[in-house]
Scaffold this active site. Structure first.
Site, PDB file in Angstrom:
ATOM      1  CB  SER A   1      43.303  -3.146  33.287  1.00 19.22           C
ATOM      2  OG  SER A   1      44.570  -2.670  33.730  1.00 19.22           O
TER       3      SER A   1
ATOM      4  CD  GLU B   1      49.159  -2.119  34.405  1.00 21.35           C
ATOM      5  OE1 GLU B   1      50.434  -2.019  33.741  1.00 21.35           O
ATOM      6  OE2 GLU B   1      49.138  -0.909  34.682  1.00 21.35           O
TER       7      GLU B   1
ATOM      8  CE1 TYR C   1      45.668  -7.558  36.686  1.00 22.40           C
ATOM      9  CE2 TYR C   1      46.931  -5.656  35.036  1.00 22.40           C
ATOM     10  CZ  TYR C   1      45.695  -5.866  36.140  1.00 22.40           C
ATOM     11  OH  TYR C   1      44.446  -5.454  36.683  1.00 22.40           O
TER      12      TYR C   1
HETATM   13  P1  GDP Z   1      49.616  -0.060  38.653  1.00 22.80           P
HETATM   14  O1  GDP Z   1      49.029   0.780  37.856  1.00 22.80           O
HETATM   15  O2  GDP Z   1      48.513  -0.965  38.700  1.00 22.80           O
HETATM   16  O3  GDP Z   1      51.293  -1.158  38.170  1.00 22.80           O
HETATM   17  O4  GDP Z   1      49.809   0.900  39.971  1.00 22.80           O
HETATM   18  P2  GDP Z   1      50.120   0.830  41.268  1.00 22.80           P
HETATM   19  O5  GDP Z   1      49.734   1.857  42.401  1.00 22.80           O
HETATM   20  O6  GDP Z   1      50.951  -0.649  42.018  1.00 22.80           O
HETATM   21  O7  GDP Z   1      51.004   1.432  40.375  1.00 22.80           O
HETATM   22  C1  GDP Z   1      51.446   2.758  40.035  1.00 22.80           C
HETATM   23  C2  GDP Z   1      52.758   3.901  39.382  1.00 22.80           C
HETATM   24  O8  GDP Z   1      53.420   3.756  40.232  1.00 22.80           O
HETATM   25  C3  GDP Z   1      53.897   2.609  38.930  1.00 22.80           C
HETATM   26  O9  GDP Z   1      54.272   3.385  37.827  1.00 22.80           O
HETATM   27  C4  GDP Z   1      54.972   2.436  39.614  1.00 22.80           C
HETATM   28  O10 GDP Z   1      56.353   2.130  39.479  1.00 22.80           O
HETATM   29  C5  GDP Z   1      55.279   3.522  40.886  1.00 22.80           C
HETATM   30  N1  GDP Z   1      55.379   3.592  42.004  1.00 22.80           N
HETATM   31  C6  GDP Z   1      56.591   3.691  42.786  1.00 22.80           C
HETATM   32  N2  GDP Z   1      56.038   3.545  43.843  1.00 22.80           N
HETATM   33  C7  GDP Z   1      55.475   2.672  43.810  1.00 22.80           C
HETATM   34  C8  GDP Z   1      55.678   1.947  45.815  1.00 22.80           C
HETATM   35  O11 GDP Z   1      56.245   2.429  46.559  1.00 22.80           O
HETATM   36  N3  GDP Z   1      54.331   1.076  45.022  1.00 22.80           N
HETATM   37  C9  GDP Z   1      54.147   0.627  44.418  1.00 22.80           C
HETATM   38  N4  GDP Z   1      53.013  -0.323  44.317  1.00 22.80           N
HETATM   39  N5  GDP Z   1      54.520   1.845  43.108  1.00 22.80           N
HETATM   40  C10 GDP Z   1      54.990   2.427  43.052  1.00 22.80           C
END
Ligand code: GDP
Length: 331
Positions: free
Chosen positions: A127, A129, A151
């Site tokens: 990933s 990440e 993660y």
């Molecule tokens: P990730 O890249 O695997 O962490 O995918 P996510 O879709 O969970 O998050 C992407 C980005 O969106 C991260 O930087 C989060 O901090 C931001 N984000 C902002 N608001 C939200 C929310 O309500 N839910 C999630 N999941 N992410 C959010």
């Protein structure tokens, strides 16, 4: 007929990959954990050609038994605790499943071997990440890792142990470093699907607000259906290697929200949006943007679905889904 075993069969990528392999005439097996797993029904209805095999990434003997039963030519390890925010709350479980689970599967492969004496080809879902607090931009295969979440740390172990088993035991093991990839099958806990589902519900008059965390993080978002092609291509090469899979373009969470609302004709979307500290992360990754030159040149892979089409596909899907659930007739 070639045989493939997929862990994480109930997830977004597992389902797209199962369809791809089925279209290529594979016999597809999916590892399913737990008793009464509520997602079994979904997989059986959507992918009736997949044969489900019980097993758990936390239990080596179950993986050995699954491999003995399936005798796969290819194993795709897509199973993981994959939600970054949850990994902060369940760090040990994440390390066990997402990290040690890879080691267990590799050990099981070493113990059992492949079908009719052929070595198993192994794909590890790594990933972006892992790059976290990025050391350089864009990120390529040799960019140093600096994970920013439990993660990400677990995925670094999974990647490293895959490379180590390839080097140490000559396994055909590949690690695909995939940047964020989304689809209508994305879980609702991820920001993209959370947004498209809320936008659909707001458009249909079923919901009034969308509550999010930080709007400024940027991601390199591609379409999951495109990305599973890269997984398969890696295992068809003469030699195993690691590849970055990305679009090379980034957008902010705000851009995603804007595109989703505009797609349904709600341009003044700020009034529907609220922010809440609950959805902010203890630590954020920097700007993640991948350079997939190696995958393009060596595999011949390229993304087909661009950002705008991806947002539109997800919103349209959620409009249909939510209208159907609410009994609203859609034009
Ligand atoms: P990730 O890249 O695997 O962490 O995918 P996510 O879709 O969970 O998050 C992407 C980005 O969106 C991260 O930087 C989060 O901090 C931001 N984000 C902002 N608001 C939200 C929310 O309500 N839910 C999630 N999941 N992410 C959010």
């Amino acid at each position: 007929m070639r045989r493939a075993l997929i862990t994480g069969i109930t997830g977004q990528d597992g389902r797209y990959l199962a369809e791809l392999l089925h279209s290529k005439n594979y016999e597809v097996f999916g590892l399913i954990k737990g008793q009464n797993n509520p997602r079994i029904e979904l997989v059986q209805a959507e992918l009736p050609f997949v044969e489900l095999v019980s097993g758990d990434l936390q239990d080596l003997s179950s993986l050995v038994a699954a491999l003995e039963q399936v005798q796969p030519d290819e194993v795709y390890n897509l199973g993981a605790i994959s939600f970054v925010a949850l990994s902060f709350k369940q760090a040990e479980l994440t390390a066990n499943v997402t990290g040690l689970g890879v080691l267990r599967l590799l050990e099981a492969i070493r113990m059992v071997g492949g079908s009719s004496g052929n070595p198993v080809r192994f794909y590890q879902a790594s990933s972006s990440e892992m790059f976290g607090k990025v050391r350089e931009s864009p990120q390529i295969e040799s960019t140093a890792f600096y994970p920013r979440s439990p993660y990400g740390c677990a995925k670094v172990f999974g990647h490293d142990i895959t490379v180590n088993y390839r080097d140490s035991y000559g396994l055909f093991a590949c690690s695909g470093i995939l940047f964020n990839h989304e689809s209508p099958r994305r879980g609702i806990e991820f920001v993209t699907r959370k947004v498209t589902n809320a936008v659909a519900r707001i458009k249909l008059g079923l919901q009034e607000t969308l509550v999010l965390g930080d709007l400024e993080p940027r991601r390199d978002w591609g379409f999951a259906g495109d990305y599973v092609h890269a997984m398969w291509m890696m295992l068809q090469q003469d030699r195993p290697a690691d590849y970055v899979v990305a679009t090379g373009r980034t957008h902010s969470v705000r851009d995603f929200v804007d595109a989703a609302f505009r797609h349904v004709g709600l341009d003044d979307w700020e009034r529907y949006l609220k922010q809440d500290a609950r959805f902010f992360r203890p630590s954020e990754v920097d700007l993640l943007v991948g350079d997939a030159t190696k995958a393009r040149t060596e595999l011949g892979w390229k993304p087909e679905v661009d950002f705008e089409s991806l947002v539109a596909m997800m919103v349209d899907h959620d409009l249909k889904l939510e209208a159907r659930k609410a009994g609203i007739r859609q034009p």
